[in-house]
Write a protein that holds these residues in place. Structure first.
Motif, PDB file in Angstrom:
ATOM      1  N   PHE A 209     -28.512   0.934 -77.443  1.00 20.89           N
ATOM      2  CA  PHE A 209     -28.036  -0.449 -77.294  1.00 20.89           C
ATOM      3  C   PHE A 209     -27.861  -0.992 -78.701  1.00 20.89           C
ATOM      4  O   PHE A 209     -28.815  -1.027 -79.487  1.00 20.89           O
ATOM      5  CB  PHE A 209     -29.088  -1.239 -76.513  1.00 20.89           C
ATOM      6  N   THR A 210     -26.623  -1.395 -79.050  1.00 28.71           N
ATOM      7  CA  THR A 210     -26.287  -1.686 -80.445  1.00 28.71           C
ATOM      8  C   THR A 210     -25.458  -2.951 -80.566  1.00 28.71           C
ATOM      9  O   THR A 210     -24.601  -3.224 -79.731  1.00 28.71           O
ATOM     10  CB  THR A 210     -25.474  -0.520 -81.051  1.00 28.71           C
ATOM     11  N   LEU A 211     -25.725  -3.722 -81.628  1.00 29.17           N
ATOM     12  CA  LEU A 211     -24.829  -4.808 -82.027  1.00 29.17           C
ATOM     13  C   LEU A 211     -24.766  -4.820 -83.547  1.00 29.17           C
ATOM     14  O   LEU A 211     -25.803  -4.780 -84.222  1.00 29.17           O
ATOM     15  CB  LEU A 211     -25.309  -6.159 -81.505  1.00 29.17           C
ATOM     16  N   ALA A 330     -27.481 -11.408 -80.536  1.00 31.46           N
ATOM     17  CA  ALA A 330     -26.248 -12.152 -80.816  1.00 31.46           C
ATOM     18  C   ALA A 330     -25.799 -11.913 -82.243  1.00 31.46           C
ATOM     19  O   ALA A 330     -26.588 -11.516 -83.115  1.00 31.46           O
ATOM     20  CB  ALA A 330     -26.469 -13.643 -80.579  1.00 31.46           C
ATOM     21  N   SER A 331     -24.533 -12.144 -82.498  1.00 27.22           N
ATOM     22  CA  SER A 331     -24.024 -12.168 -83.864  1.00 27.22           C
ATOM     23  C   SER A 331     -24.220 -13.573 -84.437  1.00 27.22           C
ATOM     24  O   SER A 331     -24.488 -14.529 -83.698  1.00 27.22           O
ATOM     25  CB  SER A 331     -22.548 -11.787 -83.902  1.00 27.22           C
ATOM     26  N   ASP A 332     -24.065 -13.718 -85.760  1.00 25.62           N
ATOM     27  CA  ASP A 332     -24.369 -15.019 -86.357  1.00 25.62           C
ATOM     28  C   ASP A 332     -23.361 -16.099 -85.955  1.00 25.62           C
ATOM     29  O   ASP A 332     -23.648 -17.283 -86.062  1.00 25.62           O
ATOM     30  CB  ASP A 332     -24.500 -14.930 -87.880  1.00 25.62           C
ATOM     31  N   GLY A 333     -22.189 -15.699 -85.460  1.00 23.43           N
ATOM     32  CA  GLY A 333     -21.253 -16.696 -84.949  1.00 23.43           C
ATOM     33  C   GLY A 333     -21.820 -17.468 -83.773  1.00 23.43           C
ATOM     34  O   GLY A 333     -21.396 -18.602 -83.507  1.00 23.43           O
ATOM     35  N   ALA A 334     -22.778 -16.869 -83.052  1.00 21.34           N
ATOM     36  CA  ALA A 334     -23.379 -17.553 -81.912  1.00 21.34           C
ATOM     37  C   ALA A 334     -24.159 -18.786 -82.338  1.00 21.34           C
ATOM     38  O   ALA A 334     -24.395 -19.691 -81.520  1.00 21.34           O
ATOM     39  CB  ALA A 334     -24.288 -16.594 -81.143  1.00 21.34           C
ATOM     40  N   LEU A 335     -24.547 -18.856 -83.599  1.00 17.42           N
ATOM     41  CA  LEU A 335     -25.265 -20.047 -84.074  1.00 17.42           C
ATOM     42  C   LEU A 335     -24.363 -21.277 -84.038  1.00 17.42           C
ATOM     43  O   LEU A 335     -24.857 -22.403 -84.006  1.00 17.42           O
ATOM     44  CB  LEU A 335     -25.792 -19.816 -85.486  1.00 17.42           C
ATOM     45  N   VAL A 377     -17.979 -14.430 -82.187  1.00 19.01           N
ATOM     46  CA  VAL A 377     -19.199 -14.634 -81.404  1.00 19.01           C
ATOM     47  C   VAL A 377     -19.393 -13.449 -80.472  1.00 19.01           C
ATOM     48  O   VAL A 377     -18.508 -13.122 -79.671  1.00 19.01           O
ATOM     49  CB  VAL A 377     -19.134 -15.932 -80.577  1.00 19.01           C
ATOM     50  N   THR A 378     -20.552 -12.807 -80.585  1.00 22.56           N
ATOM     51  CA  THR A 378     -20.921 -11.750 -79.661  1.00 22.56           C
ATOM     52  C   THR A 378     -22.332 -12.022 -79.146  1.00 22.56           C
ATOM     53  O   THR A 378     -23.229 -12.338 -79.928  1.00 22.56           O
ATOM     54  CB  THR A 378     -20.876 -10.365 -80.332  1.00 22.56           C
TER      55      THR A 378
END
Length: 387
Positions: A209-211, A330-335, A377-378
């Motif tokens: 499981f990777t991001l 989450a990626s930092d765009g989710a912030l 955003v991820t």
């Protein structure tokens, strides 16, 4: 020769370009502006041809028709031969004397060059028109050929971008079934392409499981993200520390050449026990939602790929995903979906708990990202079913 087969193939490629009928594009308008100035003509056009119609991408006048029968056009001549087609006096040439452009618009001279795509398929023309007869010197024809090659590159760039979109979309992992667990994710690019990549693979006794989040946006970041995903997949049978250690030297070299770095959360789940071993390379955007309703944000202890000291091993982290618990990464765009601080992860966790389903939660993320985010955003979910 413009055969039935070539017309059908041309129509298919023009349809694939998906630009007919759209608002004029600056990449083509710029070419015809320069053509009018260089040749001192009132009209210049970039045209695409399907099996029966000519479509201009660059109308010169307000209200000018953008499509018309191919047999009414000068460019039906241009696509019949590989080089420039020049008609110094349209009234004196039996091929053009009766065309509507001559009889209704007063066009008295024409020069066009075919636009050819890979596979030597002619799909259109770049042409010049004047209301007075005029000669075209060999130097003029050479300049027109050069402008035609520029136009072909502009068309090919659009095709390459669309193909890249297809490739990136193909990297989205397909749904998988792991008894007792839910794996799901969503990526919303800020532009057309995302520098985020998420992935999972399933084996008999383990789930990876990777991001990853590549610094930057659009095509360069997307290409680096795709390369990182492919490299990790080659080592999906290894524990996380060994897998990341195996790909880090080459990936860091690629990132260094691009003046970029990548944050990465790469994990391996043992479904029978719920144990999750992971490497967090500068990512730190992980919230563990416990079954008892509490939550814990897992921070990173290593530097991102591209910044991590060479020869220093990555540290192993581990947790147990108990029945009824979930892990959100989450990626930092989710912030951007909150106040921009790490507390946004806790808010996203609350949204997940309130949602009637994982699909409904991800749809909420999609809508909020489209409205609020200024970055890719991820958000991914790894959840263990309640007992």
């Amino acid at each position: 020769m413009d055969t039935d087969g070539s017309r059908s193939a041309r129509a298919a490629l023009v349809a694939a370009l998906d630009i007919v009928g759209l608002a004029p594009s600056e990449r083509f308008d710029r070419i015809v502006r320069i053509a009018r100035e260089v040749f001192d003509v009132p009209f210049a056009y970039v045209n695409l041809l399907d099996d029966t119609l000519l479509h201009t991408l660059t109308p010169n006048l307000a209200g000018e028709p953008t499509s018309g029968p191919l047999e009414w056009s000068f460019c039906q001549l241009t696509v019949q031969r590989p080089g420039p087609t020049v008609v110094p006096d349209t009234l004196a040439d039996p091929r053009t004397a009766d065309l509507p452009g001559v009889t209704s618009r007063g066009i008295r001279s024409y020069a066009g060059v075919p636009l050819t795509m890979p596979g030597e398929l002619t799909i259109g023309s770049l042409c010049l028109m004047d209301v007075r007869p005029r000669e075209f010197t060999p130097q003029d024809e050479a300049a027109l050929i050069d402008l035609g090659r520029w136009t072909e590159q502009a068309l090919a760039k659009g095709l390459q971008h669309d193909r890249l979109l297809e490739v990136v979309e193909a990297l989205t992992p397909p749904p998988v079934h792991v008894p007792g667990y839910t794996l799901a994710g969503l990526s919303v690019p800020y532009g057309d392409l995302s520098g985020d990549v998420h992935d999972w693979t399933v084996a008999d006794d383990a789930v990876t499981f990777t991001l990853a989040d590549i610094m930057g946006k659009e095509q360069p970041a997307a290409l680096l993200a795709a390369g990182l995903r492919a490299a990790l997949r080659q080592h999906e049978d290894l524990p996380p520390v060994e897998a990341v250690g195996a790909v880090e030297p080459r990936i860091s070299e690629d990132l260094g050449r691009a003046s970029a770095f990548a944050t990465l959360f790469h994990s391996r789940l043992t479904p029978s026990t719920g144990r999750l071993d992971f490497v967090d390379a500068g990512h730190g955007l992980v919230v563990h939602l416990h079954a008892d309703g509490t939550s814990e944000i897992r921070r990173s202890r290593d530097l991102p790929l591209g910044l991590h000291p060479q020869g220093v091993p990555f540290r192993l982290g581990s947790l147990v995903l108990e029945p009824g618990a979930a892990l959100l990464v989450a990626s930092d765009g989710a912030l951007d979906l909150g106040d921009g601080t790490i507390d946004t992860l806790t808010d996203i966790g609350r949204t997940y708990r309130r949602a009637p389903s994982t699909a409904a939660f991800l749809e909420t993320v999609r809508l909020r990202a489209a409205e609020q985010a200024e970055d890719d955003v991820t958000v991914t979910v790894l959840a263990r079913d309640a007992p």
